[in-house]
Design an enzyme around this catalytic site. Structure first.
Site, mmCIF file in Angstrom:
data_model
loop_
_atom_site.group_PDB
_atom_site.id
_atom_site.type_symbol
_atom_site.label_atom_id
_atom_site.label_comp_id
_atom_site.label_asym_id
_atom_site.label_seq_id
_atom_site.Cartn_x
_atom_site.Cartn_y
_atom_site.Cartn_z
ATOM 1 N N ASP A 198 -11.050 1.690 -1.258
ATOM 2 C CA ASP A 198 -11.160 3.108 -0.895
ATOM 3 C C ASP A 198 -12.073 3.895 -1.829
ATOM 4 O OD1 ASP A 198 -9.598 3.174 1.401
ATOM 5 O OD2 ASP A 198 -7.743 3.525 0.298
ATOM 6 N N GLU A 206 1.098 -0.427 -5.141
ATOM 7 C CA GLU A 206 -0.046 0.498 -5.124
ATOM 8 C C GLU A 206 0.497 1.897 -5.388
ATOM 9 O OE1 GLU A 206 -2.115 3.448 -4.254
ATOM 10 O OE2 GLU A 206 -1.848 2.846 -2.161
ATOM 11 N N ASP A 236 0.828 -1.199 0.000
ATOM 12 C CA ASP A 236 0.000 0.000 0.000
ATOM 13 C C ASP A 236 0.869 1.257 0.000
ATOM 14 O OD1 ASP A 236 -2.728 1.093 0.234
ATOM 15 O OD2 ASP A 236 -2.037 1.831 2.175
#
Length: 518
Positions: free
Chosen positions: A395, A339, A292
């Site tokens: 998200d 990401e 992430d």
């Protein structure tokens, strides 16, 4: 990586009974359903125990597993709980949302009963697990036991002696809380035992697990408490600065995450030893690791501790590609997804390219009139093969909710790109999914909500909000044979079916072998 497809669904969203998705029979049935739908990957969210706000990205440990995911049904089969006890404390049927307050109040007492009846200290496999994982488990178990003693307060509010880990205080609490510590070790053993069994089953069905590793750890975590030298803390272990994102078109005040920032020079001097341990452990849990906020390794946003929002902050240099060169040196070539979303600079693009990891492409970003500079990067005809394509992530809005929420200009852009002005909005998610599936990206991962054409009531997370996130759950009635067939048909149509490439190669080989010699 050959062309393949997968589905994004959190463990918590599985249709298990007793209040939350877990490693129960429902998880195995979902694996069977994925295989039948022709999927090669199951992407999940971080597995760690959640803290305030219930976010899996703010965990009490970067190594520990969430005790909520332990299957109570399996504990009943082992004889340490009864079904009547479970039914009296928790919902018998799968609920459509997760009630974290109810779980905290009712699931932990059940797990404590199971521990007290387990005679776990006599189990040689448990003893082996504790010994092999003591390098992180000992600190975590003590951390959680002391946290309970202090009424759940963050470690920064504990008594000074244990907050700063004075030797006499550590010895005292280890003696005083012996059984509470063993309870935490028992929970981690059961989590690891059940998770590894589920992962092994998924792999046996040709389904790989994509796990998710947050770049940062939580301030209120065993990691920060036990290893303050890794982070930008003062002599009293108070943060000097914290993590977040600057203001942008999505948030006028930015995002204040509050995680402690790394002391990167220290990590570099140790050969990134802590990161190597962390990544090696992740590759034990998952087949593929999605890292992430990958851009934070190039540059990270530093916000002064105590700031009310993320407006006042500055970019600082991170470790860059050196960390990932070190990873390949120590751990070899591993499957990683970078990401690389958000504000992406040329140096970030170069770092992703140099790493060789596939980046992420999110369709919803392609039609954002606020971000005309990089929107074309997210148009499917521009996706490189070495990328992972999504309609949206955890998200983002669901694709149905997103199309309804964007403005008229953006809807017109999307319709024109699709060459589709007639499909009703209720069926448009499938049109967008097909657009992503036929891109050149080697891997395509679709959130389960999009296959179900769910609106934003089923959104998993809205960044910078509390109390409304991480709750959505799938129901057994929704994983129908009809949906399974529709997903399989689309996956086959665009050359992504589980085993399709292997079948094609085998057929080609067989044909070549049958060809008569000239």
């Amino acid at each position: 990586m050959n062309r393949a497809a997968g589905i994004l669904l959190s463990i918590s969203s599985l249709p298990s009974k007793y209040g939350i998705g877990c490693f129960s029979k429902s998880a195995y049935e979902f694996v069977d359903w994925l295989k039948k739908a022709g999927q090669s990957y199951w992407q999940i969210l971080p597995l760690g125990p959640t803290s305030y706000g219930d976010s899996p990205y703010q965990s009490f440990s970067t190594y520990a597993g969430n005790p909520y995911f332990i299957s109570l049904e399996e504990l009943v089969e082992e004889g340490v709980l009864t079904e009547a006890e479970c039914l009296a404390a928790l919902p018998a049927k799968a609920t459509s949302t997760v009630d974290y307050k109810m779980l905290y109040e009712n699931r932990y007492p059940l797990l404590r009963k199971a521990y007290e009846r387990s005679h776990i200290s006599e189990d040689t496999e448990y003893q082996k697990f504790v010994w092999e994982n003591g390098w992180w488990l000992n600190d975590y178990a003590l951390f959680m036991a002391v946290k309970d003693r202090f009424g759940g307060k963050p470690w920064t509010e504990w008594a000074e002696d244990i907050r700063l880990r004075w030797g006499n205080a550590m010895d005292y609490y280890r003696r005083e809380l012996y059984f509470d510590i063993e309870f935490q070790q028992y929970l981690q053993y059961m989590f690891y035992k059940q998770w590894t069994a589920l992962k092994a089953y998924a792999n046996s069905q040709g389904v790989k697990i994509i796990g998710d590793i947050p770049i940062y750890v939580a301030m209120d975590s065993a990691d920060t408490w036990a290893h303050p030298e890794l982070f930008q803390l003062d002599e009293e272990n108070v943060p000097l600065a914290v993590a977040g994102c600057p203001p942008d078109g999505f948030s006028a005040t930015g995002q204040l995450w509050g995680n402690p920032l790394y002391r990167w020079e220290y990590h570099r001097q140790t050969g990134f030893a802590w990161w190597m341990e962390r990544l090696e452990y992740c590759f034990r849990l998952y087949d593929v690791v999605r890292i992430d906020h990958f851009r934070g390794f190039d540059e990270y946003y530093s916000i002064p501790y105590g700031a009310e929002n993320a407006i006042i902050g500055q970019w600082e240099k991170g470790p860059g590609i050196d960390l990932f060169y070190r990873m390949k040196e120590v751990l070899g070539n591993r499957e990683v997804i970078a990401e690389d979303l958000g504000y992406v600079t040329d140096s970030v693009r170069k770092m992703v390219q140099d790493s060789g990891f596939p980046g992420m492409k999110v369709l919803e970003f392609a039609f954002d009139s606020r971000d005309t500079g990089s929107a074309s990067d997210y148009l499917p005809h521009n996706y490189p093969e070495n990328s992972v394509a999504y309609t949206g992530t955890h998200d983002n809005e669901t694709i149905a909710g997103w199309f309804k929420s964007i403005n008229d200009e953006e809807r017109k852009m999307a319709r024109e790109y699709l060459c589709d002005f007639y499909t009703p909005q209720t069926r448009l998610p499938w049109v967008f999914i097909s657009l992503v599936m036929r891109s050149r990206a080697n891997l395509c991962v679709i959130p389960m909500q999009d296959y179900l054409c769910k609106n934003n009531k089923s959104r998993m997370n809205t960044p910078s909000t509390l109390g409304i996130n991480w709750k959505w759950r799938l129901t057994e009635e929704e994983t129908t044979e009809e949906l399974c067939k529709s997903i399989r048909d689309m996956t086959r149509r665009y050359g992504r079916l589980n085993g399709q490439w292997e079948e094609a190669l085998d057929a080609k080989k067989e044909k070549a072998e049958k060809k008569p010699a000239e």
